[in-house]
Each structure stands twice: as C-alpha cells, then as structure tokens.
Design an enzyme around this catalytic site. Sequence first.
Site, PDB file in Angstrom:
ATOM      1  N   LEU A 114       7.902  -8.408   1.494  1.00 25.28           N
ATOM      2  CA  LEU A 114       7.315  -9.586   0.957  1.00 25.28           C
ATOM      3  C   LEU A 114       6.322  -8.839  -0.346  1.00 25.28           C
ATOM      4  O   LEU A 114       5.745  -8.089   0.039  1.00 25.28           O
ATOM      5  CB  LEU A 114       6.491 -10.095   2.062  1.00 25.28           C
ATOM      6  N   ASP A 115       6.185  -9.908  -1.285  1.00 24.95           N
ATOM      7  CA  ASP A 115       5.098  -9.499  -2.243  1.00 24.95           C
ATOM      8  C   ASP A 115       3.721  -9.462  -1.818  1.00 24.95           C
ATOM      9  O   ASP A 115       3.579 -10.461  -0.925  1.00 24.95           O
ATOM     10  CB  ASP A 115       5.299 -10.316  -3.579  1.00 24.95           C
ATOM     11  N   PRO A 116       3.063  -8.766  -2.431  1.00 27.05           N
ATOM     12  CA  PRO A 116       1.651  -8.780  -1.701  1.00 27.05           C
ATOM     13  C   PRO A 116       0.772 -10.151  -1.891  1.00 27.05           C
ATOM     14  O   PRO A 116       0.078 -10.366  -0.659  1.00 27.05           O
ATOM     15  CB  PRO A 116       0.664  -7.897  -2.973  1.00 27.05           C
TER      16      PRO A 116
END
Length: 303
Positions: free
Chosen positions: A37-39
């Site tokens: 998952l992206d930040p």
Amino acid sequence: MHGILPLWKPKGLTSHDCVMRCRRYFKTKKVGHTGTLDPEVEGVLPICIGQATKIVPFLTDTKKVYEATVQLGYSTETEDATGKIVETKEVSDFPTNKNLEEVLQTFIGRTKQIPPMYSAVKVNGKKLYEYARANESVERPVREIEIFELTLTSVDEKNHSFDIRIVCSKGTYIRTLCVDIGKALGYPAHMSLLTRTKTGAFSEKNTVTFDMIEEAVSNQSEERLLEPIINGLQHLEQIEVNEDMEKRILNGQKLSLQRNQPKQTDPFVFVREGNVLAIYQSHPTNEDQIKPVRVFAIEDKKV
C-alpha cells in the site's frame, strides 16, 4: 509465535515500515506483508508472522476491495493527489449518475493495464519510480488484471468528484483505473483518496491498529492479536486428513491420487483438526501425483 496480524495500515507509513515495526513488536525477523500500500493510503494490510510467511504469495493472490475518489478536471504525474499537475480541463458538464454508471460498467472484466511510472514495478532490475525521478523513459510492461465489481457509491458534483468501490485482482493500480475512467468521461483525472477495505478474508472490521498492538505488547498478550494461518487460506480448497496421512504430509511426501478420485483445485490445503498441515498442488510431470508447495511444522497446534 505464528499467525497473521490483520493490520490497519495508517497513512504516512510504507508497507515496509509496518513490517519493520512488527519485527520489533513480535521479536522476530520472519515477518512479511501481503500486498504493498502506498504511504498516503490507509487500509487492510495482513502481516504474516513466523511460519505464516510461507503463505505470503497465496494471500497476496487474493481479491482486494478498495474505496476510491475520482477527481475530474486535472491529472498529475503520479496519478494521485501528491503529484505535480500535468493537465487541466474545466469540468463544464459534470456527468450524470447514469453516465457514470455506464462508463464504470465498461471496466468490469479482464483487461490490460499499464502501471504508472511512479510505482514499484521493476523493469530491467530497476523500479519505475527510479526511472521517473531520473527523468528517464522506459517501456512499461502491460499487465493483465481483472475488475470483478465497480460501483458508484457517491457523487460530489460541486467539487467535480465521485466515489467508487472496486473489487479487483492483485496487481491492479487503482490510480491508473481512476485516470482511465476520467479519460472515458472526457476529462483528465486522478485518484484523490484511496482506502483498502478488504484483502482476502480480512476486512476492515477485523483489523488492529498500532496503538492496539503497543497496548498488547505492554501486557505481553500480543499473540492474541494473531489470526491462525488457516484463516489466510480460506480462498483455497481445504481437505481434512487422518492421522496416518498427516505424518506423510508433514514429511513432505509426494502423494498418489486414488483411482477415480477427482482432482483438487490447484493449489489446495491439507488440514488436520483445524490446523493447516501443508499446501499441495498437482505434480507438473505426473498427473497421478500431487506434490507439496509449503509444509508447516506443527509445534503448538496453533497454525
């Protein structure tokens, strides 16, 4: 200590950051996540601990459920709200709900998708975002994905945006999907918000936060937060075996299919009294045999 931690990943942390924290909390290096998952994205991120790391590729392969906001009117270099604006167009005629739903329907099914330049997909051993940051061009691989469900959940005509719910296969870039939906509507677009609400059998309502983990660690009860490994394999066929067969399976033996026995769906799981023993699949060269892919050592009957 073995099991699956159904983590709710907060915004601001990378998936790797979450793994490093869990290694510290659970005092083991055998920790792995099941889908990046992206930040800036929050959501369900199952973390595998101990022997559960053996099922990472199988859990990664499960369906994902997301909730996203599509913002019409401008696109960005990263395809989300963090990037520099690269194209704008006035939204003079916002689509009707009917138009939105008709366009969304065209994306359901198997399709091909080109991953965004700002992504961790590797080309020639180098991540795409590294090429992007160096202002280097490279041919991106086309990947096959599948959208199982795509529904309109709310509309904000004033701000030229709308929310969608997506059920999709692994490897689907929701950012790119939002951009493509915008193009189909005749506008540049980007994904302004994203939440992953489900991965396989793990949904938002079953997750734990880092605050909950820290409290459990302080009470020396962190093991209670772990789901048994079998819960991460609910999407695979499960076959109950007797004690004699259990011994053969735990020894990693290849097994013969009995005459007239139907073939199982690959891969499948052997279980004994609720515990996962091994993951097996058809033998690649002998159609009358099955072979182990992963075998789990039963130490404390909690896998």
